[in-house]
Write an enzyme that holds these catalytic residues in place. Structure first.
Site, mmCIF file in Angstrom:
data_model
loop_
_atom_site.group_PDB
_atom_site.id
_atom_site.type_symbol
_atom_site.label_atom_id
_atom_site.label_comp_id
_atom_site.label_asym_id
_atom_site.label_seq_id
_atom_site.Cartn_x
_atom_site.Cartn_y
_atom_site.Cartn_z
ATOM 1 N NE ARG A 1 57.358 37.280 -0.610
ATOM 2 C CZ ARG A 1 57.050 36.346 0.293
ATOM 3 N NH1 ARG A 1 55.977 35.612 0.141
ATOM 4 N NH2 ARG A 1 57.814 36.152 1.349
ATOM 5 C CG HIS A 21 52.405 37.696 1.996
ATOM 6 N ND1 HIS A 21 51.848 37.387 0.775
ATOM 7 C CD2 HIS A 21 51.361 37.994 2.814
ATOM 8 C CE1 HIS A 21 50.526 37.480 0.867
ATOM 9 N NE2 HIS A 21 50.217 37.847 2.081
ATOM 10 C CE1 TYR A 65 59.152 33.446 3.721
ATOM 11 C CE2 TYR A 65 58.147 34.126 5.792
ATOM 12 C CZ TYR A 65 58.345 34.329 4.451
ATOM 13 O OH TYR A 65 57.768 35.403 3.815
#
Lengths: 381, 336
Positions: free
Chosen positions: A275, A279, A288
């Site tokens: 990805r 998100h 992160y």
């Protein structure tokens, strides 16, 4: 075909923990990140028909859906959409698998499968409805044989399995496909779906896009072994494919579809991808995500490698490139225009379609709210 | 035309008729095939219709519910058996987040004609998780229809109505009344009494007593005992819990001026509260006393040797009847 699967199964059994996120050569790969086509005797015959024109079409699909993604993100930033879940980086996994389907197959997805929806023929105006907040879903599932996305993670895997059981009862060779991510494999529903699919030998494909992240949680929190290791324990063979390689994805999907159509039962495909975006537009991966990891995956970009291959083989010349760009810009314009055509729903639409027949409780509330609206709007207070 | 059947057999014959009448009806559940279900409701159906129509499933309630939804997508009309009330929670997400919402989510494009059969309630001396009354969770959920039967005739008619409904129906079966016998006329249908309608089970003039499922019999017994005491109690069998037929309840309360509601489920946030509030709203000036509730306690379902205290019975109902009539009752002695 069976040998391809069993070899893959036995191969994954040999994986040690340290190899969970191992190098690409563990994956089924036909197109390297450098755009070189490598021979894979067990898989090549499944994509014999994918000629230059077909490859160019797949390339165009991937560029177009990435362009939709970019446009949607811009629309969200401009306040036109409430949210968007980008698929950036997962174009090959979605296009390769969805283009392998027949129109009578039925697809059950999560919310990131915008490229799958594009392949199924979902209209752009319908793709955008949920994210603009004007409806809870965009299209009539039976017009494109694709259910509207399930937001609850993994729930749709059971629906796909049940649908496949129905195909079996009907004696047709249509196949149901469940799309979900690595995070979903921790859900009970996905595991129960595999149990039902195995027990009833249902013609369903579990297509897992392992994009390495469930929002901020790395895949290592969901699985300490390759995800494709899990389904053989349920009695479902699995294939672990380079999800950024549209040719390898096409080949594996065709193998799984053929198994399902010919009474072979369910197959699990782990498409290993990444990805590249957040998100959703509400997320902040800088909190992160390791920048080096991101850079490593950027080098394996699914569009870039096909572009390299098509350039090297002389298929992607200036004219073709211009044509693809024109098409993607046109789709993006259409997407933006469609977004602007969507007006807010009427207030009383909140009561529509709760039930298919009258329900005295909801009907009474609707009457009372209608009276309230006319009372306050009538200025009679 | 009519025959005497137990309530469980009345459901079984209803399922048999539905299977015979519509190829798309399939039964799914744990132990419903060769065994015929732990309560034998589906006895003989797999033998007669085959394992494709009457399917024993893996032991996974979410799996059963989710695959039933997939089958409904494919045009099937699944009837799911949840073995016991307390086993339904693993399927809760699929019921509440998917089954209930798919029609709304898809703006009417996807229908979910699924019936979920749930044996419920206590009174059979069983262990934990086998005696619960979870109906309020589902009545609270938009998109579901929730019904419960109290006698063999309703059991037969309503299971067929539930299966015929294009909306999902939670069908709660009063397990301690499975063996109650009654006349069943298979020709009675929607034109006689729609599934969403309540029924006046006993006419009366002094107090309206609202009950459903297993407590209808208890309520009728209470009404008979009250009659010995010169009191006329009207018993309303709700039958449908979503929607609730408030018109029937209201008409009764307008006549009697007094309302008692009883259910086995806990009181807090239960259907009794909804009925009391709605009836107060509809006919406040016809009420002579505050509505009273006789329910299970706000505790987990207790061990079998305590359930007679937990479950509303004839005497607790009559005590509440006395209360709404302003007669001496358990709360008037100053003990509470």
């Amino acid at each position: 075909m069976r040998s391809a699967i069993s070899e893959q199964q036995s191969g994954s059994e040999e994986n040690s923990l340290s190899e969970v996120f191992g190098p690409d050569e563990e994956l089924i790969q036909i197109l390297t990140p450098f755009g070189e086509r490598v021979s894979q005797p067990l898989f090549d015959s499944w994509i014999d028909d994918v000629d230059s024109a077909a490859l160019l079409a797949l390339y165009e699909d991937m560029v177009v859906v990435r362009r939709i993604d970019t446009e949607a993100t811009a629309l969200q930033r401009q306040g036109e959409l409430g949210l968007w879940a980008p698929l950036l980086g997962q174009e090959a996994a979605q296009i390769g698998s969805a283009r392998a389907l027949r129109s009578d197959d039925f697809v059950f997805t999560s919310y990131r499968e915008n490229a799958v929806a594009y392949c199924r023929g979902v209209q752009l105006v319908d793709l955008v409805k949920v994210w603009r907040g004007v409806a809870n879903s965009g299209w009539n599932p039976f017009e494109v044989n694709m259910a509207t996305p399930a937001v609850i993670i993994g729930a749709q895997s059971l629906h796909a399995t049940g649908y496949a059981m129905g195909c079996q009862k009907d004696g047709v060779d249509s196949v149901a496909v469940a799309y979900f991510g690595d995070g979903a494999t921790s859900q009970g529903d996905v595991n129960e779906a595999m149990i039902f699919a195995a027990s009833f030998h249902a013609p369903v494909i579990f297509f897992c896009q392992n994009n390495q992240w469930a929002i901020s949680e790395p895949v290592g929190l969901q699985a300490v072994r390759p995800i494709s290791d899990r389904s053989p324990g349920f009695g479902i063979p699995s294939l672990r494919v380079d999800g950024n390689d549209v040719l390898a994805v096409t080949a594996t999907m065709r193998i799984a579809l053929d198994r399902a159509r010919t009474g072979g039962g369910p197959t699990f495909i782990e498409a290993v991808t990444y990805r590249m975006g957040p998100h959703t537009t509400s997320d902040d991966p800088t909190k992160y995500e390791d920048v080096d990891l991101h850079a490593q995956w950027a080098a394996k970009d699914p569009i870039l490698r096909l572009e390299r291959h098509l350039e090297a083989t002389g298929v992607l010349d200036d004219a073709a490139r211009a044509s693809v760009k024109e098409k993607s810009d046109e789709v993006a314009r259409g997407f933006r225009a469609a977004c602007h055509t969507l007006d807010d729903p009427e207030p009383l639409a909140v009561f529509d379609h709760v039930y298919s027949a009258p329900h005295s409780g909801v009907d009474r509330q609707k009457r009372q709210y209608a009276a309230y609206l006319s009372y306050i709007e009538g200025g009679t207070r | 035309m009519s025959e005497t059947l137990t309530l469980s057999k009345a459901i079984g014959t209803g399922l048999r008729r539905a299977l015979a009448d519509d190829d798309k009806v399939v039964l799914m559940g744990e132990d419903i095939g060769r065994l015929g279900g732990v309560f034998r409701v589906t006895e003989g159906l797999q033998r007669d219709f085959g394992p494709d129509r009457v399917m024993d499933t893996p032991l996974a309630e979410a799996g059963i519910m989710g695959t039933a939804i997939g089958l409904a997508f494919r045009g099937y009309r699944p009837v799911v058996e949840i073995q016991f009330d307390g086993f339904i929670y693993p399927a809760f997400d699929q019921i509440v987040a998917q089954l209930a919402k798919l029609h709304y989510r898809t703006r009417g494009n996807v229908r979910m004609p699924i019936t979920v059969r749930v044996p419920y309630g206590g009174g059979i001396g069983s262990v934990e998780h086998h005696s619960e009354s979870p109906e309020a969770y589902f009545a609270h959920t938009a998109g579901l229809r929730v019904v419960t039967c109290s006698n063999p005739q309703d059991a037969h008619t309503m299971i067929r109505q539930a299966i015929a409904s294009d909306d999902p129906v939670m069908f709660f079966e009063p397990k301690r009344r499975y063996w109650a016998k009654g006349e069943v006329d298979e020709t009675i249908d929607d034109s006689t009494l729609p599934m969403g309608s309540a029924r006046v089970a006993a006419e009366g003039t002094d107090v309206t007593l609202v009950a459903y499922g297993p407590l209808v019999k208890t309520a009728l017994d209470a009404a008979a005992a009250a009659a010995d005491d010169g009191l006329s109690v009207e018993v309303v069998d709700l039958r449908s819990l979503s929607p609730i037929d408030f018109d029937t309840v209201e008409a009764s309360v307008r006549k009697t001026g007094r309302l008692v509601i009883t259910h086995e489920a806990a009181q807090f946030g239960g259907l009794g509260a909804e009925i009391a509030a709605s009836i107060t709203d509809r006919c406040f000036y016809h009420l002579e006393a505050a509505p009273a509730r006789v329910t299970g306690f706000d505790t987990p379902y207790p061990a079998a040797k305590l359930e007679e205290h937990f479950l509303p019975d004839l005497d607790r109902i009559l005590d509440a009847v006395d209360r709404v009539l302003g007669r001496e009752n358990s709360l008037t002695g100053g003990l509470v």
